[in-house]
Write an enzyme that holds these catalytic residues in place. Structure first.
Site, PDB file in Angstrom:
ATOM      1  N   HIS A  13       0.861  -1.201   0.000  1.00  0.00           N
ATOM      2  CA  HIS A  13       0.000   0.000   0.000  1.00  0.00           C
ATOM      3  C   HIS A  13       0.887   1.237   0.000  1.00  0.00           C
ATOM      4  CE1 HIS A  13      -3.746   2.279   1.505  1.00  0.00           C
ATOM      5  NE2 HIS A  13      -2.809   3.184   1.258  1.00  0.00           N
ATOM      6  N   HIS A  15       1.524   5.416  -1.695  1.00  0.00           N
ATOM      7  CA  HIS A  15       1.183   6.599  -2.508  1.00  0.00           C
ATOM      8  C   HIS A  15       2.476   7.214  -3.026  1.00  0.00           C
ATOM      9  CE1 HIS A  15      -2.967   6.757  -0.825  1.00  0.00           C
ATOM     10  NE2 HIS A  15      -2.370   6.231   0.232  1.00  0.00           N
ATOM     11  N   LYS A  98      -9.355   0.010  -5.823  1.00  0.00           N
ATOM     12  CA  LYS A  98      -9.353   0.580  -4.484  1.00  0.00           C
ATOM     13  C   LYS A  98     -10.704   1.205  -4.189  1.00  0.00           C
ATOM     14  CE  LYS A  98      -7.921   2.199  -0.593  1.00  0.00           C
ATOM     15  NZ  LYS A  98      -6.681   2.669  -0.037  1.00  0.00           N
ATOM     16  N   HIS A 135     -10.432   1.075   1.872  1.00  0.00           N
ATOM     17  CA  HIS A 135     -10.212   2.054   2.935  1.00  0.00           C
ATOM     18  C   HIS A 135     -11.415   1.926   3.862  1.00  0.00           C
ATOM     19  CE1 HIS A 135      -8.670   5.981   4.595  1.00  0.00           C
ATOM     20  NE2 HIS A 135      -9.864   5.876   5.161  1.00  0.00           N
ATOM     21  N   HIS A 173      -4.552  -0.763   5.834  1.00  0.00           N
ATOM     22  CA  HIS A 173      -4.075   0.029   6.977  1.00  0.00           C
ATOM     23  C   HIS A 173      -5.023  -0.043   8.182  1.00  0.00           C
ATOM     24  CE1 HIS A 173      -6.790   2.852   5.095  1.00  0.00           C
ATOM     25  NE2 HIS A 173      -5.931   3.314   4.235  1.00  0.00           N
ATOM     26  N   ASP A 246       1.499   2.641   3.548  1.00  0.00           N
ATOM     27  CA  ASP A 246       0.631   3.808   3.374  1.00  0.00           C
ATOM     28  C   ASP A 246       1.460   5.090   3.413  1.00  0.00           C
ATOM     29  OD1 ASP A 246      -1.659   5.238   2.862  1.00  0.00           O
ATOM     30  OD2 ASP A 246      -2.392   5.193   4.928  1.00  0.00           O
TER      31      ASP A 246
HETATM   32  C1  NCD Z   1      -3.473   9.165   2.067  1.00  0.00           C
HETATM   33  C2  NCD Z   1      -3.024  10.205   1.048  1.00  0.00           C
HETATM   34  O1  NCD Z   1      -2.467  11.228   1.440  1.00  0.00           O
HETATM   35  O2  NCD Z   1      -3.209   9.972  -0.156  1.00  0.00           O
HETATM   36  N1  NCD Z   1      -3.454   9.756   3.374  1.00  0.00           N
HETATM   37  C3  NCD Z   1      -3.352   9.094   4.552  1.00  0.00           C
HETATM   38  O3  NCD Z   1      -3.457   9.721   5.598  1.00  0.00           O
HETATM   39  N2  NCD Z   1      -3.140   7.804   4.606  1.00  0.00           N
HETATM   40  C4  NCD Z   1      -4.809   8.652   1.703  1.00  0.00           C
HETATM   41  C5  NCD Z   1      -5.178   7.393   2.434  1.00  0.00           C
HETATM   42  O4  NCD Z   1      -4.624   6.321   2.184  1.00  0.00           O
HETATM   43  O5  NCD Z   1      -6.073   7.451   3.282  1.00  0.00           O
HETATM   44 ZN    ZN Z   2      -3.243   5.145   1.682  1.00  0.00          ZN
END
Ligand code: NCD
Ligand code: ZN
Length: 342
Positions: A13, A15, A98, A135, A173, A246
């Site tokens: 996971h 970003h 997702k 999520h 998460h 995450d």
């Molecule tokens: C994530 C993001 O910034 O894209 N933020 C987070 O707090 N984890 C989005 C997410 O996975 O909820």
């Molecule tokens: Zn995330």
């Protein structure tokens, strides 16, 4: 133990955003992980196989020469994502979709307003063997922020599980005892990722000595009882739990803000943070399963071939990284960690 060698881990996971930011964050992840599940919450979100392929190419272009790293692509489920896109997604190598409940987190405005609207698409996913990544928080303003995950299990996840018994679902998460218990008791089609920060911190971290925006993420850190339940799950050896950082980069000035963004940037020292959490639980022998085996097995992908080594050695996490014109502050900036990747 002074040194530990693991099969190369994967991040289930992650970003990485898009554009110039990729050149800062992709090398950090590629230095540690063989593969990563790339979240599709761009603006606009990644909703077609063609977009996923374009995004994958931009990520690969940011991988340093000589480094082996495979981004595993996902699509963003919306109320209107047509079921026939699933066939194209499968052909393009997309591994998962997702589910963001609309409004749950960063860039989730296009998220699902009512799960029933997506049922034809979920049926196609179940048929094609594409996973659903969830999520797991309800978004209703009358539900307390700290209860949103537990309510999601009862109101959304349990009915969804019944309607799609053979859809592989990753509860992403997880942050609560309720979620850990639910996954532990569920069948083999259900797994969960756990972040390093939810293993290391409880919600006090957000408020110690003043408000500390770099500890703010969604789902938000919970009380100590929940952290302990997550540590127990991650270090139990159960194949249902696996690593998902995450890691979510935001420019520092947008986190240190009156309405600060949610997301902790952990990619730079991810394995060091997990090693610290497992070491604190006296469970370093369980780290390889969690980080390198359980996720690949759940996704039905081969385990990685290479290895990484972590050594017990105190070192300071950098204060920040350049992020275009802005700065990116890692979790534990300027703090000392006890494990280091060699
Ligand atoms: C994530 C993001 O910034 O894209 N933020 C987070 O707090 N984890 C989005 C997410 O996975 O909820
Ligand atoms: Zn995330």
């Amino acid at each position: 133990m002074q040194e530990i060698t693991l099969t190369q881990p994967d991040d289930w996971h992650l970003h990485v955003r898009d554009g110039d930011v990729l050149h800062t964050v992709v090398p950090h992840t590629a230095a540690q992980f063989g593969r990563a599940i790339i979240m599709p919450n761009l603006k606009p979100p990644v909703t077609t196989a063609a977009q996923a392929l374009g995004y994958k190419a931009r990520i690969l272009a940011a991988v340093p020469k000589g480094v082996n790293f495979e981004p595993l692509m996902t699509l963003y489920l919306t109320d209107n994502l047509p079921a026939d896109e699933i066939r194209r997604a499968k052909d393009a190598g997309v591994v998962a979709l997702k589910l963001y409940p609309a409004g749950a987190t960063t860039n989730s405005d296009a998220g699902v307003t009512d799960l029933r609207k997506t049922y034809q698409t979920l049926e196609a996913m179940q048929r094609e063997g594409i996973l659903l990544l969830v999520h797991g928080e309800v978004t209703s303003p009358d539900i307390d922020l700290f209860d949103r995950e537990a309510v999601f299990i009862d109101n959304q996840l349990i009915p969804l599980r019944k309607d799609f018994p053979e859809l592989k679902i990753v509860f992403e998460h997880i942050t609560t005892k309720e979620a850990a218990q639910y996954v532990q008791g569920a069948d083999a089609y259900t797994g969960a990722t756990i972040t390093a920060h939810h293993l290391l911190y409880n919600r006090n971290a957000i408020f110690t000595g003043g408000i500390r925006p770099h500890y703010y993420c969604l789902p938000v850190l919970k009380r100590e009882t929940h952290r302990l339940a997550l540590v127990q799950a991650a270090t139990s050896g159960s194949r249902k739990f696996f690593l998902g950082t995450d890691s979510a980069p935001h420019p520092a000035h947008l986190k240190e803000h009156a309405s600060g963004c949610a997301g902790c940037y952990t990619a730079f020292s991810a394995m060091e943070l997990y090693a610290q959490a497992f070491d604190a639980a006296d469970a370093l022998d369980k780290l390889e399963g969690f980080a390198s085996f359980h996720g690949a097995d759940f996704y039905g992908l081969p385990r990685n071939q290479g290895t990484i080594t972590l050594r017990r050695e105190a070192w300071a996490v950098p204060d920040s990284f350049a992020l275009g014109e802005a700065r990116l502050k890692p979790l534990c900036a300027d703090e000392t960690l006890q494990w280091r990747m060699t």
